[in-house]
Design a protein around this motif. Structure first.
Motif, PDB file in Angstrom:
ATOM      1  N   CYS A  94      50.640 -37.567 -19.011  1.00  0.00           N
ATOM      2  CA  CYS A  94      51.803 -37.084 -19.458  1.00  0.00           C
ATOM      3  C   CYS A  94      51.813 -35.293 -19.520  1.00  0.00           C
ATOM      4  CB  CYS A  94      52.056 -37.379 -20.893  1.00  0.00           C
ATOM      5  SG  CYS A  94      50.776 -36.791 -22.008  1.00  0.00           S
ATOM      6  N   ALA A  95      50.842 -34.943 -18.914  1.00  0.00           N
ATOM      7  CA  ALA A  95      50.407 -33.572 -18.491  1.00  0.00           C
ATOM      8  C   ALA A  95      50.529 -32.616 -19.747  1.00  0.00           C
ATOM      9  CB  ALA A  95      51.630 -32.835 -17.715  1.00  0.00           C
TER      10      ALA A  95
ATOM     11  N   ARG B 200      58.306 -33.658 -21.638  1.00  0.00           N
ATOM     12  CA  ARG B 200      57.954 -34.017 -20.343  1.00  0.00           C
ATOM     13  C   ARG B 200      58.719 -33.356 -19.178  1.00  0.00           C
ATOM     14  NH1 ARG B 200      54.351 -34.994 -17.200  1.00  0.00           N
ATOM     15  NH2 ARG B 200      54.675 -37.121 -15.887  1.00  0.00           N
ATOM     16  N   ARG B 201      59.805 -33.188 -19.588  1.00  0.00           N
ATOM     17  CA  ARG B 201      60.883 -32.779 -18.490  1.00  0.00           C
ATOM     18  C   ARG B 201      60.323 -31.370 -18.251  1.00  0.00           C
ATOM     19  NH1 ARG B 201      67.531 -31.714 -18.903  1.00  0.00           N
ATOM     20  NH2 ARG B 201      67.614 -31.457 -16.680  1.00  0.00           N
TER      21      ARG B 201
ATOM     22  N   HIS C 189      57.326 -29.878 -19.058  1.00  0.00           N
ATOM     23  CA  HIS C 189      55.977 -30.159 -18.354  1.00  0.00           C
ATOM     24  C   HIS C 189      56.079 -30.582 -16.780  1.00  0.00           C
ATOM     25  CE1 HIS C 189      52.945 -29.824 -21.746  1.00  0.00           C
ATOM     26  NE2 HIS C 189      53.906 -29.215 -22.444  1.00  0.00           N
ATOM     27  N   THR C 190      56.792 -31.320 -16.381  1.00  0.00           N
ATOM     28  CA  THR C 190      56.959 -31.806 -15.061  1.00  0.00           C
ATOM     29  C   THR C 190      57.165 -30.277 -14.271  1.00  0.00           C
ATOM     30  OG1 THR C 190      57.621 -33.725 -15.563  1.00  0.00           O
ATOM     31  CG2 THR C 190      58.217 -33.045 -13.285  1.00  0.00           C
ATOM     32  N   ARG C 191      58.059 -29.536 -14.766  1.00  0.00           N
ATOM     33  CA  ARG C 191      58.521 -28.364 -13.990  1.00  0.00           C
ATOM     34  C   ARG C 191      57.511 -27.318 -14.048  1.00  0.00           C
ATOM     35  NH1 ARG C 191      62.491 -31.470 -15.089  1.00  0.00           N
ATOM     36  NH2 ARG C 191      64.373 -31.414 -13.646  1.00  0.00           N
TER      37      ARG C 191
ATOM     38  N   ALA D 121      54.021 -28.032 -14.142  1.00  0.00           N
ATOM     39  CA  ALA D 121      53.100 -28.378 -12.979  1.00  0.00           C
ATOM     40  C   ALA D 121      53.669 -28.103 -11.541  1.00  0.00           C
ATOM     41  CB  ALA D 121      53.000 -30.051 -13.204  1.00  0.00           C
ATOM     42  N   LEU D 122      54.920 -28.240 -11.362  1.00  0.00           N
ATOM     43  CA  LEU D 122      55.361 -27.958 -10.004  1.00  0.00           C
ATOM     44  C   LEU D 122      55.454 -26.614  -9.927  1.00  0.00           C
ATOM     45  CD1 LEU D 122      58.533 -30.510  -9.871  1.00  0.00           C
ATOM     46  CD2 LEU D 122      56.336 -30.674  -8.521  1.00  0.00           C
TER      47      LEU D 122
END
Length: 111
Positions: free
Chosen positions: A5-6, A39-40, A42-44, A46-47
């Protein structure tokens, strides 16, 4: 298969005062909602961190850092995270990331 889940799970719990849905089952819904938004984000994040490995121009690096800062405001609440995740910022990050495609060699291209 493993899920990462970063850090979104820990961040979601922290945004709810460190309370666990296991101890307070009524928090399950609100924590899950916060988790989806977090999560939305954190995904960005990470990118954007991955993008730092590209040979970015000074302007691109400035934009990357600005977007990263906007995704991590100091005054976070579950409501603020929801507004951030559902507002225009995720689309801005996505557009910026797409604009970096010129840094990635085409498949089959010789370097």
């Amino acid at each position: 298969m493993q899920f990462d889940c970063a850090g979104a799970g820990q961040r979601s719990i922290a945004l709810h005062g460190g309370q666990s849905w296991r101890d307070t089952p009524a928090l399950l819904g609100p924590i899950l909602e916060t988790f989806a938004h977090t999560r939305r984000i954190h995904t960005r994040l990470a990118l954007l961190e991955t993008a730092a490995m590209l040979p970015l121009t000074t302007a691109e690096e400035h934009t990357r850092q600005s977007l990263r800062a906007a995704l991590t405001p100091a005054d976070e609440t579950p409501q603020a995270v929801a507004a951030l995740a559902t507002g225009p910022l995720p689309a801005e990050v996505d557009a910026f990331l797409r604009s970096l495609a010129h840094h990635i060699p085409a498949k089959g291209a010789k370097s």
